[in-house]
Design a protein around this motif. Structure first.
Motif, PDB file in Angstrom:
ATOM      1  N   VAL A  89      64.658  47.600  23.702  1.00 42.38           N
ATOM      2  CA  VAL A  89      65.558  47.730  22.551  1.00 42.38           C
ATOM      3  C   VAL A  89      66.830  46.905  22.678  1.00 42.38           C
ATOM      4  O   VAL A  89      67.511  46.673  21.683  1.00 42.38           O
ATOM      5  CB  VAL A  89      65.930  49.205  22.283  1.00 42.38           C
ATOM      6  CG1 VAL A  89      64.691  50.024  22.036  1.00 42.38           C
ATOM      7  CG2 VAL A  89      66.772  49.801  23.387  1.00 42.38           C
ATOM      8  N   ALA A  93      71.990  48.549  22.094  1.00 44.06           N
ATOM      9  CA  ALA A  93      71.408  49.253  20.946  1.00 44.06           C
ATOM     10  C   ALA A  93      72.006  50.653  20.802  1.00 44.06           C
ATOM     11  O   ALA A  93      72.333  51.303  21.794  1.00 44.06           O
ATOM     12  CB  ALA A  93      69.897  49.351  21.102  1.00 44.06           C
ATOM     13  N   GLU A  96      70.158  56.016  18.489  1.00 44.95           N
ATOM     14  CA  GLU A  96      68.990  56.297  17.650  1.00 44.95           C
ATOM     15  C   GLU A  96      67.886  55.255  17.841  1.00 44.95           C
ATOM     16  O   GLU A  96      66.706  55.575  17.732  1.00 44.95           O
ATOM     17  CB  GLU A  96      69.379  56.433  16.200  1.00 44.95           C
ATOM     18  CG  GLU A  96      70.074  55.220  15.611  1.00 44.95           C
ATOM     19  CD  GLU A  96      70.849  55.575  14.350  1.00 44.95           C
ATOM     20  OE1 GLU A  96      70.297  56.247  13.471  1.00 44.95           O
ATOM     21  OE2 GLU A  96      72.010  55.169  14.273  1.00 44.95           O
ATOM     22  N   VAL A  97      68.234  54.027  18.156  1.00 44.21           N
ATOM     23  CA  VAL A  97      67.225  52.997  18.419  1.00 44.21           C
ATOM     24  C   VAL A  97      66.492  53.328  19.724  1.00 44.21           C
ATOM     25  O   VAL A  97      65.256  53.201  19.794  1.00 44.21           O
ATOM     26  CB  VAL A  97      67.879  51.594  18.454  1.00 44.21           C
ATOM     27  CG1 VAL A  97      66.871  50.541  18.876  1.00 44.21           C
ATOM     28  CG2 VAL A  97      68.463  51.255  17.096  1.00 44.21           C
ATOM     29  N   ASP A 100      64.068  56.171  19.094  1.00 42.19           N
ATOM     30  CA  ASP A 100      62.910  55.787  18.272  1.00 42.19           C
ATOM     31  C   ASP A 100      61.991  54.805  18.979  1.00 42.19           C
ATOM     32  O   ASP A 100      60.919  54.490  18.473  1.00 42.19           O
ATOM     33  CB  ASP A 100      63.383  55.176  16.946  1.00 42.19           C
ATOM     34  CG  ASP A 100      64.022  56.207  16.037  1.00 42.19           C
ATOM     35  OD1 ASP A 100      63.723  57.422  16.175  1.00 42.19           O
ATOM     36  OD2 ASP A 100      64.848  55.808  15.185  1.00 42.19           O
TER      37      ASP A 100
END
Length: 105
Positions: A89, A93, A96-97, A100
């Motif tokens: 990611v 980041a 929430e990234v 997910d």
């Protein structure tokens, strides 16, 4: 608090809750994604990689904040998984990234 198994038992007051937070997806979403909360992913990473352990190289923490070789192995695995997600990611980041990301689970 007396803990004859490690040199710095007070460190565990930070390490254990940080590990528990990583093991609780609902906590992560309910707490980490709320800007008014103190705890977020960055806080947990600071605890586990910088301040009270080094999940990238936890062996030196055996007897200090980690009690057993099993804890060292599990912390090493945690560090490897986190590094995999971070590479996926990107270092900067938002939380929430990370949450997910396919490898997060």
């Amino acid at each position: 608090m007396t803990d004859h198994g490690i040199e710095f038992p007070v460190f565990r007051l930070h390490v254990v809750p940080a590990v528990l937070a990583l093991a609780n997806p609902s906590w992560q979403r309910e707490v980490w994604l709320r800007p008014e909360e103190f705890e977020d992913l960055d806080y947990v990473v600071t605890v586990l990689f910088d301040d009270f352990c080094n999940a990238d190289d936890p062996a030196p923490w055996l007897g200090e904040s980690l009690r057993t070789e099993e804890e060292v192995a599990l912390m090493k695995e945690l560090g490897e998984v986190y590094s995999t997600v971070q590479e996926e990611v990107g270092r900067g980041a938002p939380d929430e990234v990370y949450l997910d990301a396919p490898a997060w689970g």
